[in-house]
Motif scaffolding. Structure first.
Motif, PDB file in Angstrom:
ATOM      1  N   SER A  91      17.973  59.654  36.320  1.00  0.00           N
ATOM      2  CA  SER A  91      19.273  60.281  36.618  1.00  0.00           C
ATOM      3  C   SER A  91      20.429  59.379  36.184  1.00  0.00           C
ATOM      4  N   LEU A  92      20.237  58.078  36.279  1.00  0.00           N
ATOM      5  CA  LEU A  92      21.307  57.149  35.857  1.00  0.00           C
ATOM      6  C   LEU A  92      21.466  57.180  34.334  1.00  0.00           C
ATOM      7  N   ASP A  95      23.197  60.351  33.617  1.00  0.00           N
ATOM      8  CA  ASP A  95      24.558  60.320  34.173  1.00  0.00           C
ATOM      9  C   ASP A  95      25.521  59.567  33.248  1.00  0.00           C
ATOM     10  N   ASP A  96      24.996  58.546  32.577  1.00  0.00           N
ATOM     11  CA  ASP A  96      25.840  57.702  31.717  1.00  0.00           C
ATOM     12  C   ASP A  96      26.073  58.277  30.320  1.00  0.00           C
ATOM     13  N   ASP A 101      29.058  61.234  32.300  1.00  0.00           N
ATOM     14  CA  ASP A 101      30.153  60.316  32.670  1.00  0.00           C
ATOM     15  C   ASP A 101      30.606  59.396  31.536  1.00  0.00           C
ATOM     16  N   ARG A 106      25.699  49.597  32.730  1.00  0.00           N
ATOM     17  CA  ARG A 106      24.835  50.029  33.846  1.00  0.00           C
ATOM     18  C   ARG A 106      23.926  48.870  34.222  1.00  0.00           C
ATOM     19  N   MET A 164      19.759  67.152  43.301  1.00  0.00           N
ATOM     20  CA  MET A 164      20.480  66.211  42.447  1.00  0.00           C
ATOM     21  C   MET A 164      21.116  66.861  41.208  1.00  0.00           C
ATOM     22  N   GLN A 168      25.058  67.236  40.235  1.00  0.00           N
ATOM     23  CA  GLN A 168      25.614  66.713  38.977  1.00  0.00           C
ATOM     24  C   GLN A 168      26.389  67.806  38.228  1.00  0.00           C
ATOM     25  N   LYS A 191      24.055  65.560  44.933  1.00  0.00           N
ATOM     26  CA  LYS A 191      23.734  64.635  43.825  1.00  0.00           C
ATOM     27  C   LYS A 191      23.097  63.337  44.328  1.00  0.00           C
ATOM     28  N   THR A 192      23.387  62.942  45.553  1.00  0.00           N
ATOM     29  CA  THR A 192      22.904  61.637  46.033  1.00  0.00           C
ATOM     30  C   THR A 192      22.081  61.724  47.319  1.00  0.00           C
ATOM     31  N   GLN A 229      26.948  57.433  49.188  1.00  0.00           N
ATOM     32  CA  GLN A 229      27.784  57.875  48.062  1.00  0.00           C
ATOM     33  C   GLN A 229      29.274  57.677  48.379  1.00  0.00           C
ATOM     34  N   ASP A 232      29.835  54.243  47.454  1.00  0.00           N
ATOM     35  CA  ASP A 232      29.879  54.147  45.979  1.00  0.00           C
ATOM     36  C   ASP A 232      31.265  54.521  45.463  1.00  0.00           C
ATOM     37  N   LYS A 246      28.611  48.070  36.745  1.00  0.00           N
ATOM     38  CA  LYS A 246      28.972  49.329  36.075  1.00  0.00           C
ATOM     39  C   LYS A 246      30.500  49.405  36.079  1.00  0.00           C
TER      40      LYS A 246
HETATM   41  C1  IPE Z   1      25.711  59.547  40.261  1.00  0.00           C
HETATM   42  O1  IPE Z   1      26.956  59.549  40.832  1.00  0.00           O
HETATM   43  C2  IPE Z   1      24.712  60.353  40.968  1.00  0.00           C
HETATM   44  C3  IPE Z   1      23.496  60.463  40.140  1.00  0.00           C
HETATM   45  C4  IPE Z   1      23.178  59.683  39.136  1.00  0.00           C
HETATM   46  C5  IPE Z   1      22.609  61.527  40.455  1.00  0.00           C
HETATM   47  P1  IPE Z   1      27.983  58.594  40.103  1.00  0.00           P
HETATM   48  O2  IPE Z   1      28.332  59.092  38.756  1.00  0.00           O
HETATM   49  O3  IPE Z   1      29.090  58.300  41.056  1.00  0.00           O
HETATM   50  O4  IPE Z   1      27.110  57.250  39.944  1.00  0.00           O
HETATM   51  P2  IPE Z   1      27.607  55.944  39.245  1.00  0.00           P
HETATM   52  O5  IPE Z   1      28.872  55.514  39.959  1.00  0.00           O
HETATM   53  O6  IPE Z   1      27.831  56.259  37.793  1.00  0.00           O
HETATM   54  O7  IPE Z   1      26.484  54.976  39.496  1.00  0.00           O
END
Ligand code: IPE
Ligand code: IPE
Ligand code: MG
Ligand code: MG
Ligand code: MG
Length: 305
Positions: A91-92, A95-96, A101, A106, A164, A168, A191-192, A229, A232, A246
């Motif tokens: 997922s990371l 996500d990147d 995002d 990371r 999740m 997202q 998502k979390t 979250q 976060d 990150k």
């Molecule tokens: C990510 O949320 C949640 C998942 C990956 C499912 P974010 O977008 O806030 O996470 P970061 O801050 O990039 O780690």
């Protein structure tokens, strides 16, 4: 049997040991970096071993230790816990990606698509996701019924309905509008918190725990997951890229639906603490035996990285 922290070793040493167990089991589960086609295995390993707190597998192991009869956990518990880290790391990576995002840092390193390329990053995420369910299907010490319950729990948490991927999707849609309390709660729970809830639930399912115990752990997981979250989001405002590993400050720049955007920093922090207290109360049925999980909860909400 899962080691429990004794006064002699202390809680942070205990987690460090748990982290090492997870990492060496992950190493055994993922094909070696020179297995053909090497590039995909290199990318999977690059993201998986770049760092990470490993909190989801650790939560799973602690939940299993808490619910195991006579303290003897399911012999598959390390592998089961690793499936959560496989899903989380996938997922990371996704996500990147530029389409999500669009991050280039990371776990203190260039993101997977920067280090390799976009196609490899997409496929590395796909591969980690697929491997998680292969591991569950092939668990050597768990019954077919337990393997099926674990797969159902994990796939639902990672899925589209309050899971999740659903979170997202709405996280991305919400960038175009002004966030509301209802929307940001839906996003964060999906998502979390869903995967964090599955982490504690899977530990208990692996031990065939009583339904009241599974329910208490799920309530704990969903509160602690939302609080995690929120932290976060707060750290995205207050932390540095160096300490977080990150890019800090991205949520505001991308008009993300976050708790600080809706409530401000002070109220967000207070909401996190309230959820933490509520989460710990859900564990009251376990009495003093839940103290390790409660300390773990504290460290998920009150943290700086
Ligand atoms: C990510 O949320 C949640 C998942 C990956 C499912 P974010 O977008 O806030 O996470 P970061 O801050 O990039 O780690
Ligand atoms: C980051 O998760 C994405 C969120 C869901 C907030 P973690 O903060 O657990 O990331 P790692 O695994 O420690 O890198
Ligand atoms: Mg995101
Ligand atoms: Mg992100
Ligand atoms: Mg974030």
């Amino acid at each position: 049997m899962i080691p429990t922290p004794s006064a002699a070793i202390g809680i942070s040493t205990h987690w460090e040991l748990q982290k090492r167990r997870i990492e060496s089991r992950l190493d055994a589960l993922v094909p070696a970096a020179d297995v053909r086609p090497a590039r995909i295995h290199q990318a999977m390993r690059y993201s998986l071993f770049a760092g990470g707190k490993r909190l989801r597998p650790i939560l799973c192991m602690e939940s299993a230790a808490l619910t195991a009869v006579n303290g003897d956990s399911n012999a598959d518990i390390e592998a089961i816990s690793c499936t959560l880290e496989l899903i989380h790391t996938y997922s990371l990576i996704h996500d990147d990606l530029p389409a999500l995002d669009n991050d280039d840092l990371r776990r203190g390193k260039p993101t997977c698509h920067v280090q390799f390329d976009e196609a490899t990053a997409i496929l590395a995420g796909d591969a980690l996701l697929t491997l998680a369910f292969q591991v569950i299907a092939m668990l050597p010490h768990s019954s077919a019924a337990i393997r099926s319950l674990l797969a159902a729990e994990l796939s639902t948490a990672a899925g589209t309905v309050n899971g999740m991927i659903g979170g997202q999707v709405v996280d991305l849609e919400a960038m175009k509008s002004k966030a509301t309390p209802e929307l940001v709660q839906y996003i964060h729970c999906s998502k979390t918190a869903a995967l964090i809830t599955a982490s504690v639930a899977m530990g208990a399912i692996a031990e065939s725990a009583a339904s009241a115990e599974v329910a208490a752990l799920k309530q704990f997981g969903s509160d602690i997951g939302l609080a995690f979250q929120i932290t976060d989001d707060v750290l995205d405002v207050q932390g540095t890229s160096a300490s977080l590993g990150k890019t800090a400050g991205k949520d505001h720049a991308q008009n993300k639906a976050t708790y600080p955007a809706v409530y401000g920093l002070d109220v967000s922090r207070a909401m996190g603490i309230k959820l933490l207290e509520q989460a710990k109360e859900s564990l009251s049925i376990f009495g003093a035996r839940a103290s390790t999980l409660k300390q773990l909860a504290d460290s998920l909400v009150i943290r700086d990285s």
